[in-house]
Design an enzyme around this catalytic site. Structure first.
Site, short mmCIF file in Angstrom:
data_model
loop_
_atom_site.label_atom_id
_atom_site.label_comp_id
_atom_site.label_asym_id
_atom_site.label_seq_id
_atom_site.Cartn_x
_atom_site.Cartn_y
_atom_site.Cartn_z
N ASP A 19 -2.69 -6.24 -7.11
CA ASP A 19 -3.36 -7.01 -8.15
C ASP A 19 -2.54 -8.24 -8.54
OD1 ASP A 19 -5.78 -5.71 -8.59
OD2 ASP A 19 -4.87 -4.22 -9.92
N TYR A 20 -1.27 -8.05 -8.81
CA TYR A 20 -0.47 -9.17 -9.28
C TYR A 20 -0.13 -10.14 -8.14
CZ TYR A 20 -0.27 -6.98 -13.80
OH TYR A 20 -0.62 -6.44 -15.02
#
Length: 390
Positions: A173-174
């Site tokens: 996600d990051y």
């Protein structure tokens, strides 16, 4: 702090982690970010419980707040005629649209690239999806853990005994958020030359594979399928990896011959340098188990903290294994100003960006990061998110 995106307007039509984080990063760099949420419940991440169920019940979970600060919030039902017009009006004034919805959702809403580009030719539309456009799974739903599985990343984590394991943090996600912000930055640069926006297609799967670039190249060239190696270093050097100490554990990154020589002297094991088993890199690989046992014996005489200090003072790459609270308490982190205070959250801080602009001539730490406004963190529940016209 330099604010290179000051004056830009971002419409944050995202949910969960990757999309909101991308918009948050753009906001940290000076952009005005307007987050569009569904009426009533808002972003689903508002209610993810974690370890603070009271905040989650109020629509302000810690997972949501991590990338919420500094944004304006507006609740719009895009199936409602008036709300849709308000959304279109916002897009007409925007520089960037960030969204992470499935293509079928955008098609149903009429938010195709042709429509958006016709309405605002300068708009940069960044779309983040699990698998990217142009393949059989382009419309498939996906979260971080799904992509860790689909990409093969989980089979590289853990040991033969544990089997595949996901990473301890949602790194996909990051990573996707950073990849998208990078892509948006390049699109803004091109817009300066052409005056036109463009569509950006960011794939979570592609990003996950990018994180394994060296593994992929090695496999494609040699045919050797990578296996989980536990805490052993990716370099496969026997003098790199995790070792127990008298107290705690230390991770060595000793991959070069000069580093091994320095390590031997710090450990008071100069004899290793003439021992035929350890005298050169190839011999050390051939006698990796012997070296691992010798390192374990030598490191058992001091704590991991003591060894870290001694090794770093002699240019040997080393770090003791820290808990997250210990890592966050590291004075170096505070000197960098990486953790930022958030208005209305009291002593709480959230991670900022992993880079800074400018270096002071005296090489001293830059001032602590400025406080981030958190306009939507003042709302106690998502039901009172205000509908507004652009």
């Amino acid at each position: 702090m330099t604010r290179p995106f000051h004056g830009l307007r971002v419409i944050d039509f995202t949910h969960v982690l990757a999309g909101p984080a991308c918009a948050f990063y753009l906001g940290l760099l000076g952009a005005e970010v307007i987050k569009v949420e569904s009426p009533g419940r808002g972003d689903a991440m508002r209610h993810r419980g974690g370890t603070d169920p009271d905040r989650a019940a109020a629509g302000m979970s810690t997972a949501y707040l991590t990338q919420a600060a500094g944004k304006h919030s507006v609740a719009l039902d895009l199936d409602d005629k008036d709300d849709r017009q308000a959304f279109d009006d916002l897009l007409a004034t925007a520089d960037i649209l960030v969204e992470n919805h499935r293509p079928s959702t955008l098609k149903r809403l009429g938010l195709t690239w042709d429509f958006l580009h016709a309405q605002n030719p300068r708009l940069i539309h960044c779309a983040m999806t699990g698998y990217g456009r142009g393949g059989p799974r382009e419309d498939a739903p996906a979260y971080d853990v799904n992509i860790q599985a689909a990409s093969g990343l989980m089979t590289l984590t853990g040991t033969a005994e544990t089997g595949p394991m996901r990473t301890g943090a949602p790194i996909i996600d990051y990573s996707v958020a950073l990849a998208a912000a990078f892509a948006i930055s390049t699109a803004l640069y091109e817009r300066e030359r052409t005056g036109k926006g463009q569509f950006i297609d960011v794939s979570m799967l592609d990003t996950a594979l990018l994180l394994m670039s060296s593994n992929i190249t090695d496999y494609r060239l040699t045919g050797h399928e990578p296996r989980p190696r536990g805490n052993a270093a990716n370099s496969r050097s026997p003098s790199a990896g995790t070792f127990p100490c008298k107290d705690g554990q230390i991770v060595l990154g000793v991959n070069e011959d000069h580093q091994f020589r320095a390590l031997a002297h710090v450990l008071d094991r100069a004899g290793w340098l003439t021992d035929p088993r350890f005298a050169d890199p190839q011999s050390r690989v051939s006698h990796g188990q012997d070296l691992s046992e010798a390192l374990t014996e030598a490191l058992s005489t001091r704590s991991a903290g003591d060894w870290e200090e001694l090794l770093l003072a002699n240019d040997v790459p080393a770090a003791r294994i820290r808990t997250l609270p210990e890592a966050l308490a590291d004075p170096h982190l505070n000197a960098r100003g990486f953790l930022r205070s958030v208005e209305d959250l009291g002593p709480a801080t959230v991670p900022g960006l992993p880079f800074r602009y400018g270096v002071r001539s005296d090489h001293q730490a830059l001032p602590a990061a400025e406080q981030l406004g958190a306009s939507q963190s003042r709302a106690k529940t998502p039901t009172i998110l205000r509908k507004q016209k652009a």
